[in-house]
Every structure is written in structure tokens, then in C-alpha cells.
Design a protein around this motif. Structure first.
Motif, PDB file in Angstrom:
ATOM      1  N   ASP A 268       0.809  -1.217   0.000  1.00 52.68           N
ATOM      2  CA  ASP A 268       0.000   0.000   0.000  1.00 52.68           C
ATOM      3  C   ASP A 268       0.842   1.268   0.000  1.00 52.68           C
ATOM      4  OD1 ASP A 268      -2.221  -1.590   0.052  1.00 52.68           O
ATOM      5  OD2 ASP A 268      -2.700  -1.249   2.169  1.00 52.68           O
ATOM      6  N   GLU A 269       2.015   1.218   0.662  1.00 55.57           N
ATOM      7  CA  GLU A 269       2.833   2.432   0.777  1.00 55.57           C
ATOM      8  C   GLU A 269       3.590   2.750  -0.509  1.00 55.57           C
ATOM      9  OE1 GLU A 269       5.415  -1.013   2.326  1.00 55.57           O
ATOM     10  OE2 GLU A 269       3.294  -0.379   2.393  1.00 55.57           O
ATOM     11  N   LYS A 270       3.511   1.871  -1.516  1.00 53.68           N
ATOM     12  CA  LYS A 270       4.248   2.098  -2.751  1.00 53.68           C
ATOM     13  C   LYS A 270       3.384   2.660  -3.884  1.00 53.68           C
ATOM     14  CE  LYS A 270       8.276   0.929  -1.294  1.00 53.68           C
ATOM     15  NZ  LYS A 270       9.261   2.030  -1.080  1.00 53.68           N
ATOM     16  N   TRP A 271       2.105   2.934  -3.625  1.00 55.28           N
ATOM     17  CA  TRP A 271       1.261   3.495  -4.666  1.00 55.28           C
ATOM     18  C   TRP A 271       0.159   4.346  -4.059  1.00 55.28           C
ATOM     19  CZ3 TRP A 271      -3.985   2.113  -4.980  1.00 55.28           C
ATOM     20  CH2 TRP A 271      -4.362   1.036  -4.183  1.00 55.28           C
ATOM     21  N   LYS A 272      -0.389   5.252  -4.862  1.00 52.13           N
ATOM     22  CA  LYS A 272      -1.474   6.114  -4.404  1.00 52.13           C
ATOM     23  C   LYS A 272      -2.263   6.621  -5.612  1.00 52.13           C
ATOM     24  CE  LYS A 272      -0.656  10.429  -3.292  1.00 52.13           C
ATOM     25  NZ  LYS A 272      -0.117  11.679  -2.719  1.00 52.13           N
ATOM     26  N   ILE A 273      -3.495   7.023  -5.373  1.00 49.84           N
ATOM     27  CA  ILE A 273      -4.285   7.717  -6.385  1.00 49.84           C
ATOM     28  C   ILE A 273      -3.893   9.190  -6.337  1.00 49.84           C
ATOM     29  CG2 ILE A 273      -6.596   8.328  -7.180  1.00 49.84           C
ATOM     30  CD1 ILE A 273      -6.011   5.351  -7.373  1.00 49.84           C
ATOM     31  N   ASP A 274      -3.479   9.733  -7.471  1.00 54.69           N
ATOM     32  CA  ASP A 274      -3.044  11.127  -7.549  1.00 54.69           C
ATOM     33  C   ASP A 274      -3.709  11.773  -8.758  1.00 54.69           C
ATOM     34  OD1 ASP A 274      -1.695  13.560  -7.945  1.00 54.69           O
ATOM     35  OD2 ASP A 274       0.166  12.783  -7.099  1.00 54.69           O
ATOM     36  N   LEU A 275      -4.645  12.678  -8.511  1.00 54.55           N
ATOM     37  CA  LEU A 275      -5.448  13.253  -9.581  1.00 54.55           C
ATOM     38  C   LEU A 275      -4.691  14.254 -10.438  1.00 54.55           C
ATOM     39  CD1 LEU A 275      -8.706  13.712  -7.494  1.00 54.55           C
ATOM     40  CD2 LEU A 275      -8.186  11.877  -9.118  1.00 54.55           C
ATOM     41  N   SER A 276      -3.469  14.610 -10.063  1.00 51.03           N
ATOM     42  CA  SER A 276      -2.679  15.545 -10.863  1.00 51.03           C
ATOM     43  C   SER A 276      -1.909  14.851 -11.980  1.00 51.03           C
ATOM     44  CB  SER A 276      -1.688  16.311  -9.975  1.00 51.03           C
ATOM     45  OG  SER A 276      -0.670  15.454  -9.488  1.00 51.03           O
ATOM     46  N   ILE A 277      -1.911  13.518 -11.997  1.00 55.14           N
ATOM     47  CA  ILE A 277      -1.177  12.774 -13.030  1.00 55.14           C
ATOM     48  C   ILE A 277      -1.981  12.784 -14.324  1.00 55.14           C
ATOM     49  CG2 ILE A 277      -0.209  10.537 -13.680  1.00 55.14           C
ATOM     50  CD1 ILE A 277       1.207  12.039 -11.373  1.00 55.14           C
ATOM     51  N   ALA A 278      -1.394  13.371 -15.381  1.00 53.14           N
ATOM     52  CA  ALA A 278      -2.124  13.504 -16.642  1.00 53.14           C
ATOM     53  C   ALA A 278      -1.510  12.685 -17.771  1.00 53.14           C
ATOM     54  CB  ALA A 278      -2.185  14.981 -17.058  1.00 53.14           C
ATOM     55  N   ARG A 279      -0.181  12.526 -17.803  1.00 57.23           N
ATOM     56  CA  ARG A 279       0.540  11.915 -18.918  1.00 57.23           C
ATOM     57  C   ARG A 279       0.312  12.720 -20.190  1.00 57.23           C
ATOM     58  NH1 ARG A 279       4.321  10.495 -18.119  1.00 57.23           N
ATOM     59  NH2 ARG A 279       4.606   9.126 -19.873  1.00 57.23           N
ATOM     60  N   GLY A 280       1.361  13.282 -20.738  1.00 56.24           N
ATOM     61  CA  GLY A 280       1.249  14.222 -21.839  1.00 56.24           C
ATOM     62  C   GLY A 280       0.859  13.614 -23.178  1.00 56.24           C
ATOM     63  N   LEU A 281       1.147  12.334 -23.402  1.00 57.68           N
ATOM     64  CA  LEU A 281       0.852  11.731 -24.696  1.00 57.68           C
ATOM     65  C   LEU A 281      -0.648  11.518 -24.867  1.00 57.68           C
ATOM     66  CD1 LEU A 281       3.787   9.159 -24.815  1.00 57.68           C
ATOM     67  CD2 LEU A 281       3.563  11.258 -26.155  1.00 57.68           C
ATOM     68  N   GLY A 282      -1.139  11.879 -26.053  1.00 61.34           N
ATOM     69  CA  GLY A 282      -2.574  11.890 -26.282  1.00 61.34           C
ATOM     70  C   GLY A 282      -3.210  10.544 -26.493  1.00 61.34           C
ATOM     71  N   TYR A 283      -2.422   9.454 -26.616  1.00 63.13           N
ATOM     72  CA  TYR A 283      -3.040   8.166 -26.939  1.00 63.13           C
ATOM     73  C   TYR A 283      -3.579   7.420 -25.724  1.00 63.13           C
ATOM     74  CZ  TYR A 283       1.873   6.445 -26.333  1.00 63.13           C
ATOM     75  OH  TYR A 283       3.136   6.165 -25.880  1.00 63.13           O
ATOM     76  N   TYR A 284      -3.386   7.942 -24.498  1.00 64.23           N
ATOM     77  CA  TYR A 284      -3.896   7.244 -23.315  1.00 64.23           C
ATOM     78  C   TYR A 284      -5.412   7.389 -23.206  1.00 64.23           C
ATOM     79  CZ  TYR A 284       0.933   6.638 -21.836  1.00 64.23           C
ATOM     80  OH  TYR A 284       2.244   6.277 -21.778  1.00 64.23           O
ATOM     81  N   THR A 285      -6.082   6.285 -22.805  1.00 62.73           N
ATOM     82  CA  THR A 285      -7.546   6.268 -22.788  1.00 62.73           C
ATOM     83  C   THR A 285      -8.143   5.868 -21.444  1.00 62.73           C
ATOM     84  OG1 THR A 285      -7.533   3.963 -23.562  1.00 62.73           O
ATOM     85  CG2 THR A 285      -7.666   5.698 -25.251  1.00 62.73           C
ATOM     86  N   GLY A 286      -7.342   5.361 -20.508  1.00 62.33           N
ATOM     87  CA  GLY A 286      -7.865   4.859 -19.235  1.00 62.33           C
ATOM     88  C   GLY A 286      -6.901   5.126 -18.106  1.00 62.33           C
ATOM     89  N   PRO A 287      -6.615   4.111 -17.272  1.00 63.02           N
ATOM     90  CA  PRO A 287      -5.673   4.306 -16.172  1.00 63.02           C
ATOM     91  C   PRO A 287      -4.309   4.760 -16.679  1.00 63.02           C
ATOM     92  CG  PRO A 287      -6.882   2.260 -15.875  1.00 63.02           C
ATOM     93  CD  PRO A 287      -7.218   2.757 -17.251  1.00 63.02           C
ATOM     94  N   VAL A 288      -3.688   5.691 -15.954  1.00 64.14           N
ATOM     95  CA  VAL A 288      -2.325   6.147 -16.253  1.00 64.14           C
ATOM     96  C   VAL A 288      -1.533   6.088 -14.957  1.00 64.14           C
ATOM     97  CG1 VAL A 288      -2.836   7.576 -18.264  1.00 64.14           C
ATOM     98  CG2 VAL A 288      -3.083   8.553 -15.984  1.00 64.14           C
ATOM     99  N   PHE A 289      -0.217   5.873 -15.082  1.00 68.49           N
ATOM    100  CA  PHE A 289       0.594   5.710 -13.878  1.00 68.49           C
ATOM    101  C   PHE A 289       1.996   6.281 -14.098  1.00 68.49           C
ATOM    102  CE2 PHE A 289       0.415   1.787 -16.342  1.00 68.49           C
ATOM    103  CZ  PHE A 289      -0.910   1.382 -16.225  1.00 68.49           C
ATOM    104  N   GLU A 290       2.559   6.825 -13.024  1.00 68.89           N
ATOM    105  CA  GLU A 290       3.911   7.372 -13.038  1.00 68.89           C
ATOM    106  C   GLU A 290       4.626   6.971 -11.753  1.00 68.89           C
ATOM    107  OE1 GLU A 290       3.941  11.587 -13.481  1.00 68.89           O
ATOM    108  OE2 GLU A 290       3.411  11.517 -15.619  1.00 68.89           O
TER     109      GLU A 290
END
Length: 329
Positions: A268-290
Motif C-alpha cells: 500500500d505504501e508504494k502506490w497512491k491515487i493522484d489526480l494531478s497525473i495527466a501523462r502528456g501523450l494523447g493516446y492514453y484512454t484509461g488508467p495512467v501511472f507514473e
């Protein structure tokens, strides 16, 4: 005047002498071992592709890529800027590939960006992708690979931040701006970590994007949402964006993904939901992660990706779902 050419590298490129390559090769081997341990198989593609493949035929393509041509040859070509677009071409051109297709690839990519400390115009990417599955279990497996890779590289202080492009696409309904501005808005949000809110807000409200101060403030309220647990974060954003059907779809997907990540055993301490993550490439359609290094956040994402269900259909009549991530070395 000297009668020789100065042996100087082009800006943004680097030689790796043996003292550099030996530890790099060890790093490469560790990453490859993780990918193969998860059942992924290798693929290789040319560094040079047709220009229309790299740009996807998009007249508004924003990535700065290296274009190439041969004298007396009219074919326009470009160096790949990532390994995902060539994968989509391969899948479209080889429809008989058994799916889900779990592939990894190691290769150099080139980007025509301004060189910065630690960022080069040529670098090696390691990609892991699952093609042919719509299940959130595929997204969760990619996140598990990201976690396992960081552990294998003996990097203890990292965090995988997760969002969903459908939630971000719902900003048009939530903040009340025109959908044709959404791509520019997301590109601005993607700069938040490096530039801070003041500069992002200025870009959102400038003449090019043209949001009102009220619309920008609504976006700030969205990206600032924080809670103690992933479910609490999703509850909060659901309450905020309840009038956006698009966002509700993305929130529902993330609720499923939260359960799948836990089932994969990612701490649990290695991941979180972060609404500021956008990913600049336009081909993403669902979950994104950084993935970021929590000791040196200023360098930005080191291992990132997401779901791109529409990319293969740029090169074929078939629609093939896909998800994946890449780490640059």
C-alpha cells in the motif's frame, strides 16, 4: 588551423565508456529478468519508421521528433520517440499474434527536446506491454511490474502515482470549458510537478487556452484533492465531479483497479491515487501511472505508462486494447 575535425558530441547525446556500460548492462539485465519473470517475451523493431506511423497521421502532433530522409528518395521517415507506437504498428500488421500478447522491448529512442541535466535526446527505453486485454488485471500487472522493477534495482524510496484519463476528460463537464481545449489543458496539468500551480494557472488562462479564472480555480480544486486512502480519494472526487458521466466511468475503473493492485500484492505504501497525473501523450484512454523517486521528486517520472485502447486502430480497422509502461535509462 587544425587539420582534423574536433571529436565533439552533438548536443543532447552521450558516449558510454566501459566504466559506465558495465553497471548499465547490469541494470539492463535486472530489468529484463523482471519482465521475463512476469512472462513477457522480447520484440525488436526498427529505430526508423515512416513519418506517418510516428505521427499517427495527426496534423496537430506535438512531439518534437527527428525526421530523416535519403537523397533522391521521397519517402518521409522519422526516428521513433517511444516503443509503444511501433508496437501498435506490429500488432496491426500481424493480426494473428496470440493474445493477450505480453511483450517487452529494449531499444534506443530519440526526442528533439532541449537537453537538460540528466535528460538526453537519445536514451534507452525498456517497455512492458499487455496487448489484447480490457481487464483491469492487466493494468494491475503492469503496476506490479513497475514495483518489482524498482525493487530489483534496489531503489527503496519510490511511489507509483495513479489516475485515469477518463476522469481528466471529465474536467470539461466539471469545469465547464469546451472539449476542444481538453488536450491543451491536460498538457498544462502534466507540467504541474515541474512548474508549480502558478505557472500552470497562467498557461491555462493565457490567450492560447483561454480558460476563465473560475475554470482554472475549479481545476486547482480537483488536482489538490487529497485523502488518506485510495478509496477515500475516489469518494472525494466522485462527490466533486458527480455531474460528469465521463469522470464517473473513470472513477468506477479505478475502484476496480484498487482491488486488483491489492490482489497483486503491491504494498500500500508504494502506490497512491493522484489526480494531478495527466501523462502528456494523447493516446492514453484509461488508467495512467507514473513512478517518482521520493528523495528527488524534481527529476519527475522515471517509470510511466497507461492504457491506450485506441492506438492500434490508427493502423488497422481492428480495435485492440492495450496497456503498458516504460522506464528510461
Amino acid at each position: 588551423m587544425a587539420d582534423y575535425i574536433e571529436p565533439k558530441l552533438a548536443s543532447g547525446f552521450k558516449d558510454y565508456l566501459p566504466e559506465d556500460m558495465i553497471p548499465r548492462q547490469e541494470m539492463f539485465d535486472r530489468i529484463r529478468a523482471v519482465f521475463e519473470n512476469f512472462g513477457f517475451v522480447p520484440l525488436d523493431t526498427p529505430g526508423l519508421e515512416k513519418d506517418e506511423i510516428i505521427t499517427g497521421g495527426d496534423p496537430d502532433f506535438k512531439m518534437n521528433v527527428w525526421h530523416a530522409s535519403i537523397k533522391d528518395d521521397s519517402e518521409k521517415m522519422a526516428l521513433r520517440f517511444d516503443l509503444t507506437v511501433p508496437l501498435a504498428r506490429v500488432v496491426a500488421g500481424n493480426p494473428d499474434i496470440k493474445k493477450p500478447f505480453k511483450r517487452y522491448q529494449i531499444g534506443k529512442v530519440w526526442r528533439g527536446e532541449r537537453p537538460q541535466a540528466g535528460r538526453y535526446r537519445e536514451f534507452v527505453q525498456f517497455d512492458a506491454d499487455i496487448v489484447g486485454s480490457t481487464s483491469v488485471l492487466a493494468d494491475a500487472e503492469i503496476i506490479a511490474i513497475m514495483n518489482a522493477t524498482m525493487i530489483a534495482l534496489e531503489i527503496p524510496n519510490f511511489l507509483i502515482r495513479i489516475n485515469n484519463r477518463k476522469i481528466l476528460n471529465g474536467l470539461t463537464e466539471y469545469a465547464g470549458f469546451s472539449p476542444d481545449k481538453n488536450s491543451a489543458v491536460l498538457r498544462a496539468i502534466d507540467k504541474l510537478d515541474k512548474q508549480g500551480w502558478d505557472k500552470v494557472s497562467t498557461e491555462l488562462c493565457d490567450a492560447k487556452i483561454g480558460l476563465t479564472s473560475e475554470q482554472a480555480e475549479a481545476i486547482k480544486k480537483f488536482v489538490d484533492l487529497r485523502a488518506h486512502t485510495p478509496i477515500e480519494t475516489l469518494d472525494a472526487v466522485e462527490a466533486l465531479m458527480i455531474k460528469s458521466p465521463t469522470a464517473m466511468n473513470g472513477i468506477s475503473e479505478l475502484r476496480e483497479l484498487v482491488d486488483a493492485i491489492k490482489a497483486m500484492g503491491v504494498p500500500d505504501e508504494k502506490w497512491k491515487i493522484d489526480l494531478s497525473i495527466a501523462r502528456g501523450l494523447g493516446y492514453y484512454t484509461g488508467p495512467v501511472f507514473e513512478t517518482v523517486l521520493t528523495d528527488i521528486l524534481e527529476i519527475g517520472s522515471v517509470f510511466s505508462g497507461g492504457r491506450y485502447d485506441g492506438l492500434v486502430s490508427k493502423f488497422s480497422a481492428q480495435s485492440v486494447p492495450a496497456t503498458g509502461a516504460s522506464v528510461g535509462v
